[in-house]
Design a protein around this motif. Structure first.
Motif, short mmCIF file in Angstrom:
data_model
loop_
_atom_site.label_atom_id
_atom_site.label_comp_id
_atom_site.label_asym_id
_atom_site.label_seq_id
_atom_site.Cartn_x
_atom_site.Cartn_y
_atom_site.Cartn_z
N SER A 133 0.84 -1.21 0.00
CA SER A 133 0.00 0.00 0.00
C SER A 133 0.87 1.25 0.00
O SER A 133 0.60 2.21 -0.73
N GLU A 134 1.90 1.21 0.82
CA GLU A 134 2.82 2.35 0.91
C GLU A 134 3.48 2.62 -0.43
O GLU A 134 3.61 3.77 -0.86
N ALA A 137 1.07 4.23 -2.81
CA ALA A 137 0.74 5.61 -2.43
C ALA A 137 1.94 6.55 -2.59
O ALA A 137 1.83 7.75 -2.35
N ASP A 167 -5.16 -1.20 -1.22
CA ASP A 167 -4.40 -0.98 -2.46
C ASP A 167 -5.25 -0.49 -3.63
O ASP A 167 -4.86 0.42 -4.36
N GLN A 169 -8.10 1.06 -3.61
CA GLN A 169 -8.56 2.44 -3.40
C GLN A 169 -7.44 3.43 -3.71
O GLN A 169 -7.67 4.48 -4.30
N ILE A 170 -6.23 3.08 -3.31
CA ILE A 170 -5.08 3.96 -3.57
C ILE A 170 -4.85 4.06 -5.08
O ILE A 170 -4.72 5.14 -5.64
N THR A 173 -7.16 6.29 -7.21
CA THR A 173 -6.94 7.74 -7.25
C THR A 173 -5.97 8.14 -8.37
O THR A 173 -5.88 9.30 -8.73
N VAL A 202 -13.04 7.49 -2.46
CA VAL A 202 -11.80 8.11 -2.96
C VAL A 202 -12.05 8.83 -4.30
O VAL A 202 -11.12 9.14 -5.04
#
Ligand SMILES: Nc1ncnc2c1ncn2[C@@H]1O[C@H](COP(=O)(O)OP(=O)(O)OP(=O)(O)O)[C@@H](O)[C@H]1O
Ligand SMILES: [Mg+2]
Length: 236
Positions: A133-134, A137, A167, A169-170, A173, A202
């Motif tokens: 995820s990091e 993002a 993930d 959702q990120i 975007t 999001v």
């Protein structure tokens, strides 16, 4: 998409059997996406689903093939760095990929790989990182996509299930539109609604739903409507 046991053995049916009704269904999906693209700003499309195994990766890869068949320069990115599968589908090495680039181990051109299909390049997920995820993002991820938008006509992104991790959702975007793949026989209405809400949260642009794994019995009448050819039913 109708269900077929052949799908499991040859996930890239759009490449191996371009005339099958299933390949035609993927082309219809492509056409429908084009219709939803009236303002012509859909360059990066993401596939999402509520749960595991609904058909995101299969649909993303076949749609990428059908886009490439229209002579557009297409890039498929496996952003599922938890249970990646595009390297299996395209029979590519997963030694280096998105995770390697995002963690500064390799350069971008080292992870963009030609598939055997003309006009179609793939970025595989790479070794499973501790922090997907990091990485998604990160500024490096958004800058990478900005750069790739210049190089390709269409970018298609595969993701992990919405209900499992953040993930998708990120990634949403960073994309121009999201297609929600639903296993027609399995996913409950409330779960599907929750996934939709998570994407709306999001501000993702949901382009539509791909109803997947429709049983053969129900799908046949649809195919005959298009083809009027009973024999094609079993060839799909
Ligand atoms: N239309 C279909 N008919 C029959 N089988 C299908 C269909 N679409 C996908 N499958 C099969 O379902 C299984 C799961 O598909 P896939 O890997 O594409 O799902 P996924 O949503 O990407 O899963 P995950 O969440 O684990 O990444 C695979 O074995 C695939 O071959
Ligand atoms: Mg998958």
């Amino acid at each position: 998409m109708s269900s077929s046991r052949r799908n499991e053995r040859w996930p890239l049916i759009t490449n191996t059997n371009t005339k099958s009704p299933i390949s035609e269904a993927y082309r219809i999906l492509r056409t429908n996406i084009e219709f939803s693209n009236v303002d012509r700003n859909l360059k990066c499309i993401m596939f999402a689903s509520s749960q595991f195994g609904e058909g995101k990766s299969t649909t993303a890869s076949n749609l990428a093939v059908t886009y490439a068949q229209t002579n557009r320069k297409v890039l498929l990115i496996d952003c599922d760095m938890r249970r990646p599968s595009q390297h299996h589908i395209f029979m590519l090495s997963n030694r280096y990929g998105l995770s390697s680039y995002l963690s500064h181990q390799v350069d971008l051109d080292e992870i963009i790989v030609d598939s055997t299909i003309p006009n179609l390049s793939v970025i595989v997920a790479g070794p499973i990182p501790p922090n997907p995820s990091e990485l998604l993002a990160s500024k490096r991820m958004s800058a990478m996509l900005e750069q790739l938008r210049e190089q390709f006509d269409m970018i298609i992104i595969d993701t992990p299930p919405i209900m499992a991790v953040a993930d998708a959702q990120i990634a949403a975007t960073l994309c121009d539109g999201v297609l929600l793949v639903m296993d027609s026989g399995r996913v409950k209405r409330e779960i599907a609604m929750k996934s939709k809400q998570k994407l709306e949260h999001v501000k993702a642009r949901i382009l539509g739903v791909v109803l997947n794994k429709i049983s053969r019995k129900n799908a046949n009448s649809y195919y005959y409507y298009y083809y009027g050819d009973r024999d094609q039913g079993e060839e799909a």
